[in-house]
Structures are given as C-alpha cells and as structure tokens.
Design a protein around this motif. Structure first.
Motif, mmCIF file in Angstrom:
data_model
loop_
_atom_site.group_PDB
_atom_site.id
_atom_site.type_symbol
_atom_site.label_atom_id
_atom_site.label_comp_id
_atom_site.label_asym_id
_atom_site.label_seq_id
_atom_site.Cartn_x
_atom_site.Cartn_y
_atom_site.Cartn_z
ATOM 1 N N GLU A 93 51.211 3.693 28.389
ATOM 2 C CA GLU A 93 51.053 2.849 29.376
ATOM 3 C C GLU A 93 50.227 1.473 29.163
ATOM 4 O O GLU A 93 50.702 0.523 29.247
ATOM 5 C CB GLU A 93 50.190 3.790 30.351
ATOM 6 N N LEU A 94 49.165 1.797 27.664
ATOM 7 C CA LEU A 94 49.006 0.536 26.943
ATOM 8 C C LEU A 94 50.175 -1.071 26.477
ATOM 9 O O LEU A 94 49.898 -1.486 27.730
ATOM 10 C CB LEU A 94 48.101 0.905 26.407
ATOM 11 N N ALA A 95 51.163 -0.216 26.288
ATOM 12 C CA ALA A 95 52.134 -0.840 25.725
ATOM 13 C C ALA A 95 52.301 -1.660 27.392
ATOM 14 O O ALA A 95 53.446 -2.531 26.861
ATOM 15 C CB ALA A 95 53.402 -0.251 24.798
ATOM 16 N N SER A 96 52.633 -0.759 27.826
ATOM 17 C CA SER A 96 53.406 -1.241 29.416
ATOM 18 C C SER A 96 52.724 -2.136 30.302
ATOM 19 O O SER A 96 53.148 -2.524 31.304
ATOM 20 C CB SER A 96 53.761 -0.169 30.174
ATOM 21 N N GLY A 97 51.550 -2.067 29.754
ATOM 22 C CA GLY A 97 50.295 -2.696 30.439
ATOM 23 C C GLY A 97 50.472 -1.927 32.267
ATOM 24 O O GLY A 97 50.301 -2.723 33.720
#
Length: 134
Positions: A93-97
């Motif tokens: 989720e951090l990578a996808s924002g």
C-alpha cells in the motif's frame, strides 16, 4: 550498586535518533527489560506500525527476539501472529499510495486480542513507574 542497562549500538542509535512512538518504545522496553517508557501500548494504526518497522529495521539485534512480544498480552500476540501479512500489505500500500487494508488487518488482530483480554483490560495501556497526575 546501580544496575544500569547496556544497550547494543543499534538500540543506542535508535534511542538517540530514531523515530519513536509509544508502541516502538514498548518493544524496546520489553525486549531489553528496561521500563523506560511512561506507558506501554501496541500499534493502533499504520503510522504506529511504520514506527515499529523502522525500529526493527534499525535494530537488527532486536528483530530475532520480536516474537517474544506475544507474551505481553493477547493484543500483542495477535499482532505478532499477523505481523508478516500486515507488513507485506503495508509495503504494498505504501508503494501504491492507496488502500486501507493494513488498517483493516491491524484492527482484526487487535479485535481478536481484545476479545481475549481479562475484564477491564480493553484499551490496554500500562503506566510504568510512578503515576503522574496532569
């Protein structure tokens, strides 16, 4: 004779410069056997979780002992049991924002632990040392 704890270099550096919160300080206090925090708690949201991850990344000496946090209380037990899934989801989720699955996974683990807490144990937080009135 004063019994002064000895911290590994990585823990010392984290104490000096690390991004800290109550839940990450709880990990250090419990694993090092040093009640330096005024209160203890578990991570409540993804930002708390992130600070715990930063601690475990910055302090490889603590990482192998992290499973010991299961013994703190039922909430920690269920969070530790779900930790790998929560971490994988958090990083994705951090990578996808976007997304709230990390929070949902955390809430599910916390709810399982809360269901196992003794009466009066919900919303667990412990004060260490003398209680201060504010």
């Amino acid at each position: 004779m004063l019994n002064v704890p000895v911290f590994s270099d990585d823990v010392t550096q984290w104490l000096r410069r690390g991004e800290r919160g109550i839940s990450s300080e709880t990990i250090v206090a419990r694993l090092m056997g040093v009640p330096f925090a005024q209160r203890e708690s578990h991570p409540h949201d993804p930002d708390d979780f992130r600070r715990c991850l930063l601690l475990l990344e910055a302090c490889p000496s603590l990482a192998p002992r992290f499973p010991e946090m299961r013994g703190v209380n039922p909430i920690w037990k269920h969070l530790v049991d779900a930790w790998d899934e929560i971490e994988t989801t958090f990083r994705r989720e951090l990578a996808s924002g976007r997304g709230h699955k990390t929070y949902d996974l955390m809430r599910a683990a916390i709810a399982k632990g809360e269901a196992e807490m003794p009466p009066g144990g919900r919303g667990w937080s412990t004060t260490i040392g003398p209680k201060e009135r504010r």
